[in-house]
Scaffold this motif. Structure first.
Motif, PDB file in Angstrom:
ATOM      1  N   CYS A   1      37.335  29.607  27.939  1.00 55.02           N
ATOM      2  CA  CYS A   1      37.333  31.065  27.779  1.00 55.02           C
ATOM      3  C   CYS A   1      38.514  31.446  26.889  1.00 55.02           C
ATOM      4  O   CYS A   1      39.460  30.670  26.720  1.00 55.02           O
ATOM      5  CB  CYS A   1      37.405  31.774  29.129  1.00 55.02           C
ATOM      6  SG  CYS A   1      38.881  31.421  30.088  1.00 55.02           S
TER       7      CYS A   1
ATOM      8  N   GLN B   1      38.352  36.625  42.360  1.00 59.92           N
ATOM      9  CA  GLN B   1      37.047  35.985  42.483  1.00 59.92           C
ATOM     10  C   GLN B   1      36.013  36.935  43.069  1.00 59.92           C
ATOM     11  O   GLN B   1      34.867  36.971  42.652  1.00 59.92           O
ATOM     12  CB  GLN B   1      37.164  34.733  43.360  1.00 59.92           C
ATOM     13  CG  GLN B   1      37.970  33.605  42.721  1.00 59.92           C
ATOM     14  CD  GLN B   1      37.305  33.067  41.472  1.00 59.92           C
ATOM     15  OE1 GLN B   1      37.555  33.559  40.377  1.00 59.92           O
ATOM     16  NE2 GLN B   1      36.452  32.064  41.632  1.00 59.92           N
TER      17      GLN B   1
ATOM     18  N   CYS C   1      34.949  39.522  40.439  1.00 56.60           N
ATOM     19  CA  CYS C   1      34.030  38.932  39.463  1.00 56.60           C
ATOM     20  C   CYS C   1      32.643  38.742  40.058  1.00 56.60           C
ATOM     21  O   CYS C   1      31.627  39.014  39.403  1.00 56.60           O
ATOM     22  CB  CYS C   1      34.577  37.597  38.958  1.00 56.60           C
ATOM     23  SG  CYS C   1      36.084  37.750  37.980  1.00 56.60           S
TER      24      CYS C   1
ATOM     25  N   ASP D   1      29.865  40.862  37.964  1.00 55.19           N
ATOM     26  CA  ASP D   1      29.194  40.073  36.934  1.00 55.19           C
ATOM     27  C   ASP D   1      27.679  40.224  36.998  1.00 55.19           C
ATOM     28  O   ASP D   1      26.979  40.027  36.001  1.00 55.19           O
ATOM     29  CB  ASP D   1      29.564  38.585  37.071  1.00 55.19           C
ATOM     30  CG  ASP D   1      30.872  38.272  36.369  1.00 55.19           C
ATOM     31  OD1 ASP D   1      31.327  39.122  35.579  1.00 55.19           O
ATOM     32  OD2 ASP D   1      31.448  37.199  36.608  1.00 55.19           O
ATOM     33  N   THR D   2      27.142  40.550  38.190  1.00 49.70           N
ATOM     34  CA  THR D   2      25.692  40.705  38.356  1.00 49.70           C
ATOM     35  C   THR D   2      25.381  42.167  38.599  1.00 49.70           C
ATOM     36  O   THR D   2      25.934  42.793  39.507  1.00 49.70           O
ATOM     37  CB  THR D   2      25.189  39.874  39.553  1.00 49.70           C
ATOM     38  OG1 THR D   2      25.577  38.510  39.357  1.00 49.70           O
ATOM     39  CG2 THR D   2      23.672  39.974  39.658  1.00 49.70           C
TER      40      THR D   2
ATOM     41  N   TRP E   1      29.753  44.804  35.192  1.00 51.72           N
ATOM     42  CA  TRP E   1      31.014  44.632  34.460  1.00 51.72           C
ATOM     43  C   TRP E   1      31.217  45.732  33.423  1.00 51.72           C
ATOM     44  O   TRP E   1      32.353  46.044  33.071  1.00 51.72           O
ATOM     45  CB  TRP E   1      31.053  43.254  33.803  1.00 51.72           C
ATOM     46  CG  TRP E   1      29.954  42.989  32.814  1.00 51.72           C
ATOM     47  CD1 TRP E   1      28.766  42.373  33.039  1.00 51.72           C
ATOM     48  CD2 TRP E   1      29.956  43.348  31.421  1.00 51.72           C
ATOM     49  NE1 TRP E   1      28.017  42.314  31.891  1.00 51.72           N
ATOM     50  CE2 TRP E   1      28.722  42.893  30.882  1.00 51.72           C
ATOM     51  CE3 TRP E   1      30.860  43.978  30.589  1.00 51.72           C
ATOM     52  CZ2 TRP E   1      28.395  43.073  29.542  1.00 51.72           C
ATOM     53  CZ3 TRP E   1      30.529  44.156  29.255  1.00 51.72           C
ATOM     54  CH2 TRP E   1      29.316  43.710  28.750  1.00 51.72           C
TER      55      TRP E   1
ATOM     56  N   GLN F   1      30.798  33.832  29.761  1.00 52.97           N
ATOM     57  CA  GLN F   1      30.187  33.309  30.978  1.00 52.97           C
ATOM     58  C   GLN F   1      30.456  34.221  32.163  1.00 52.97           C
ATOM     59  O   GLN F   1      29.581  34.438  32.998  1.00 52.97           O
ATOM     60  CB  GLN F   1      30.728  31.901  31.252  1.00 52.97           C
ATOM     61  CG  GLN F   1      30.089  31.244  32.473  1.00 52.97           C
ATOM     62  CD  GLN F   1      30.594  29.826  32.664  1.00 52.97           C
ATOM     63  OE1 GLN F   1      31.423  29.347  31.898  1.00 52.97           O
ATOM     64  NE2 GLN F   1      30.084  29.148  33.678  1.00 52.97           N
ATOM     65  N   SER F   2      31.683  34.772  32.244  1.00 50.96           N
ATOM     66  CA  SER F   2      32.036  35.746  33.281  1.00 50.96           C
ATOM     67  C   SER F   2      32.684  36.941  32.594  1.00 50.96           C
ATOM     68  O   SER F   2      33.898  36.958  32.374  1.00 50.96           O
ATOM     69  CB  SER F   2      32.990  35.138  34.315  1.00 50.96           C
ATOM     70  OG  SER F   2      33.445  36.140  35.211  1.00 50.96           O
TER      71      SER F   2
ATOM     72  N   SER G   1      33.444  39.866  33.652  1.00 51.10           N
ATOM     73  CA  SER G   1      34.468  40.513  34.479  1.00 51.10           C
ATOM     74  C   SER G   1      35.785  39.758  34.406  1.00 51.10           C
ATOM     75  O   SER G   1      36.865  40.366  34.361  1.00 51.10           O
ATOM     76  CB  SER G   1      33.996  40.613  35.937  1.00 51.10           C
ATOM     77  OG  SER G   1      32.804  41.351  36.025  1.00 51.10           O
ATOM     78  N   ALA G   2      35.727  38.425  34.399  1.00 55.37           N
ATOM     79  CA  ALA G   2      36.959  37.636  34.347  1.00 55.37           C
ATOM     80  C   ALA G   2      37.708  37.884  33.039  1.00 55.37           C
ATOM     81  O   ALA G   2      38.937  38.025  33.036  1.00 55.37           O
ATOM     82  CB  ALA G   2      36.626  36.148  34.493  1.00 55.37           C
TER      83      ALA G   2
END
Length: 831
Positions: free
Chosen positions: A506, A745, A748, A752-753, A761, A781-782, A784-785
């Motif tokens: 990332c 965590q 996220c 994320d969904t 997000w 990939q994430s 939100s992260a």
């Protein structure tokens, strides 16, 4: 003969004498008093007839013939030859004159019979200070009261004239006998009227400039007064009558007092004969009131019960799913929403790490998981499941680099369009600031102390079984990133991070301080990157929508999400003359070679921490200040003012100094400086007080106030601007991040969904004020992260998590207003 001696020996006498002989020279025009405005020289002029020659004499000394301009003409009426002579007087000449009186000049004219002298003309430097010696103060006065507004204009030569403005319109005393503006610049209104309320401003002006005072708000108020009582009403069944009066003679206005006393009066109208019937009537009325009050109380009680049951049911259905409490992030103690659940929650401590870290050797300040017990019963914290102490385990890797990649970083990852990766590591030179650190799966942060430059390596960016020795460095030489043809300037330092073959899952978050006053209308700000052949190419403009790079600009820093290592620089092209770059001003003092000499040096640098890190000799005499420097092509002037004349002497040609516009605008992080040379008349003089004015012509001005004790100890070298405690340049693991990993965590997993209530997000990004180029996050990939990584970079100077907590709390409030879950809605990740 005396007159002829002054003539240049190459100049012959006039061939013809004046047509009217036997008269002394008569001055047709004498030199007039003059003022020098800014740096423009003035011209003094003399005309005399008859005259063989005219010369100027200034401050008792003859002005050289070469500095005279002369011409001659014949007066048609008298037939006399009229000679005219002019000289220029510069600002420097006047400043260098230190006589007991003003700079003066006169003319001496010769004829056959002798000489004549003109009047003395004085030459003074015109100025007008900025600050009023006394600003008018607001007043609240009763109607017909006297209003006196005082104004003492700024010091100036010639003395400033004053006029008054009311609501931005001139106040004229000529047509109003009630107003007097002649008394020592003051404004006097003899009898205040309601129309005299308003904002009054004192306007001072002379031939140099105009200055406005602070506005004074004048309020003319009217206290209320009663009118006459009304007639008594007819006698009522209760055997009383009323009368009233109004507070309208006059009515209170503009904050005036209300009338004192009652507006209504009641009296018995039957001489007490119907007291019993009146009492019975009142008892009946009291019973009615009691009945209706009881009914109302019953209705209210039922309503409260219904609301309480509704809230309780809603709480039970929604509890621990989506309601987000900011106390989860700030460590506060919210209300206990459910008394049956009161666990001890251990919250990991987060630290403020702005531009430097504290020393790790001091009492292990960065213990990643201190025992802080916080009694919290928050729906958000319970739903996150942070009920036990989080444990972080760092694996010991035998290798310090990924398998298959040796220390020369020869391995390359695939290049992305428009981004070139160097095929060899960048070797730092003596003019580069460099910091390194080893980062594994837990991530961390790199900082170049005192430069406004940092790099965040996210948790999980490196593989579980890999670690990277990463470096970051700042180039302190003049950068070639800007393009002179395109009128670009460097807005921050040139920064490089590596190694070149770095492979992360990332993007990293890099922060670079800049000196621009951010405005899309005034600047075109671009990010550039160095290519393999050491040329610079544009990566993106701040308005671009790209999927390989992200940039978030705030007032002082640029936060970048980058996927490719290399050298980066932020450049700006001004679009209008209103484009502003911020400069930092500082003044230093030091002793000279002689014990009587003292030097003041003024430094002007771009307002970034990196540009401010040059060591200078001497003592810092005043807190550095910021100046807004506009792209309007006007120069920067630095002048010294208010030096005690009988204690200190200013060396010639140093009173006012000037930097060209291009020199300042294109300084590109390189410091500019000028010096003022002073000399004290006596060794017993140990104090120096003066002002340093730094101003852009037709722009802003900053005043540096100097007050210092002159001593031999000031010869030592001191750093320009540093943090002496910035010794730690890297942090790894949880201590490098503000958001505890377990909470991160859960956030996220939730955002994320997308779910039926629109919580995804993109909503998180908007609440964190990240509203542009969302397509960049969509490819992650994430998402939100990556958004949280950008938040971490942007808020590294803050000591708490208030902004994130507020955003999550807003989302929680939005959700709490939504209807109860439908069976079709998917189960929340927080449940």
């Amino acid at each position: 003969l005396l007159g002829l001696c002054v003539l240049d020996h190459h100049e012959a006498l006039p061939e013809s004498l004046p047509s009217v002989a036997g008269t002394l020279p008569h001055f047709v025009q004498e030199p007039e008093d003059a003022y020098i405005i800014k740096s423009n020289p003035i011209k003094l002029r003399c005309r005399a007839a008859p005259a063989l020659q005219i010369f100027f004499k200034c401050n008792g000394e003859w002005v050289h013939q070469s500095q005279h301009e002369s011409r001659e003409r014949v007066d048609e009426g008298t037939g006399l030859k009229i000679r005219e002579v002019m000289i220029n007087v510069s600002r420097q000449q006047v400043e260098d004159f230190h006589g007991p009186e003003d700079y003066w000049c006169l003319c001496v004219a010769w004829s056959h019979l002798g000489t004549s002298k003109s009047r003395k003309a004085t030459v003074r430097i015109a100025y007008l200070r900025k600050n009023f010696e006394q600003d008018p103060q607001g007043r609240e006065v009763p109607i017909k009261g006297m209003i006196v507004l005082h104004c003492r204009p700024p010091e100036g030569v010639p003395a400033a004239e004053v006029e008054w403005l009311k609501n931005e319109e001139p106040v004229s005393a000529l047509n109003d006998d009630n107003i007097d503006t002649r008394a020592d610049h003051n404004l006097i209104i003899n009898e205040a009227r309601l129309s005299d309320s308003g904002n009054y401003t004192c306007l001072a002006s002379n031939i140099v400039a105009k200055r406005r005072s602070a506005s004074a708000n004048v309020v003319v108020f009217v206290d209320g007064g009663w009118g006459e009582w009304s007639e008594w009403t007819a006698c009522s069944p209760e055997c009383d009558r009323q009368r009233s009066r109004e507070c309208s003679a006059p009515a209170p206005r503009h904050g005036g007092k209300l009338c004192e006393g009652a507006g209504q009066a009641t009296e018995n109208c039957t001489g007490g004969q119907c007291t019993q019937s009146k009492s019975l009537s009142r008892m009946e009325g009291t019973n009615d009131v009691a009945l209706y009050s009881g009914l109302a109380a019953g209705v209210i009680a039922v309503c409260i019960l219904v609301v309480a049951v509704t809230l309780y049911r809603k709480n039970q259905s929604e509890y621990g799913v989506d309601v987000i409490d900011s106390s989860a992030l700030t460590g506060g103690n919210p209300l206990l929403l459910n008394s049956s659940m009161q666990p001890d929650l251990t919250v990991g401590r987060t630290y403020s790490s702005p531009i430097c870290f504290q020393d790790l050797m001091e009492k292990e300040l960065f213990d990643p998981l201190p025992d802080i017990k916080v009694k919290v019963q928050s729906s958000f914290m319970v739903s996150l499941g942070v009920a036990d102490r989080a444990e972080y385990h760092v694996k010991a890797h035998p290798e310090t680099f990924p398998r298959g990649l040796n220390r020369d970083y020869s391995s390359m990852e695939s290049q992305k369009p428009g981004l070139l990766t160097p095929n060899a590591p960048v070797t730092p030179t003596k003019t580069q600031l460099r910091t390194t650190g080893v980062f594994g799966h837990l991530g961390g942060r790199l900082v170049v102390p005192n430069t406004g430059v940092s790099l965040l390596v996210p948790h999980g960016a490196a593989a579980e079984d890999a670690s990277w020795e990463m470096y970051m460095m700042v180039n302190t030489e003049e950068s070639s990133a800007h393009s002179e043809e395109g009128n670009e300037i460097l807005l921050g330092p040139e920064v490089t991070y590596g190694p070149p073959g770095l492979s992360l899952s990332c993007p990293v978050a890099m922060t670079i301080a800049h000196c621009a006053e951010v405005s899309e209308d005034n600047w075109n700000i671009r990010l550039k990157r160095k290519t393999q052949d050491n040329k610079w190419e544009e990566v993106m403009s701040m308005e671009d929508e790209t999927t390989f790079c992200y940039c978030l600009l705030d007032s002082h820093s640029c936060h970048l999400l980058l996927e490719q290592p290399g050298s980066y620089a932020l450049v700006g092209e001004p679009l209008t003359e209103s484009a502003v770059k911020k400069l930092k001003m500082a003044v230093f003092g030091s002793m000279g070679s002689s014990s009587l000499d003292y030097s003041l040096r003024v430094y002007c640098v771009d307002d970034t921490p990196h540009a401010f890190q040059v060591s200078r000799g001497g003592q810092l005499l005043e807190e550095p200040k910021t100046l807004r420097f506009r792209g309007n092509a006007f120069n920067l002037q630095v002048s010294i003012q208010d030096v005690p004349q009988f204690l200190w002497n200013i060396k010639p040609f140093t009173t006012c100094q000037e930097f060209s516009f291009s020199h300042v605008w294109c300084s590109n992080q390189q410091p500019l400086h000028c010096a003022f040379s002073l000399e004290r008349y006596s060794p017993s003089t140990t104090q120096l007080s003066c002002k340093i004015s730094v101003r852009q012509v037709k722009g802003d001005e900053q005043i540096l106030q100097v007050y210092t004790l002159v001593a031999e100890a000031e010869k030592e070298q001191v750093p320009f601007f540093t943090h002496s405690d910035c010794t730690v340049t890297s942090q790894t693991g949880p201590k490098a991040f503000k958001i505890p990993y377990s909470i991160r965590q859960r956030i996220c997993a939730t955002f994320d969904t997308a779910n039926a209530k629109g919580k995804d997000w993109q909503l998180l990004a908007r609440k964190l004020h990240i509203e542009r180029n969302l397509s960049y996050f969509a490819k992650q990939q994430s998402p939100s992260a990556v958004i949280l990584n950008l938040w971490e970079a942007q808020h590294q100077d803050n000591s708490d998590l208030d902004s994130l907590a507020s955003a999550l709390e807003e989302i929680g409030k939005i959700h709490s207003k939504s209807p109860v879950k439908t069976p079709e809605e998917p189960k929340s990740d927080f449940s």
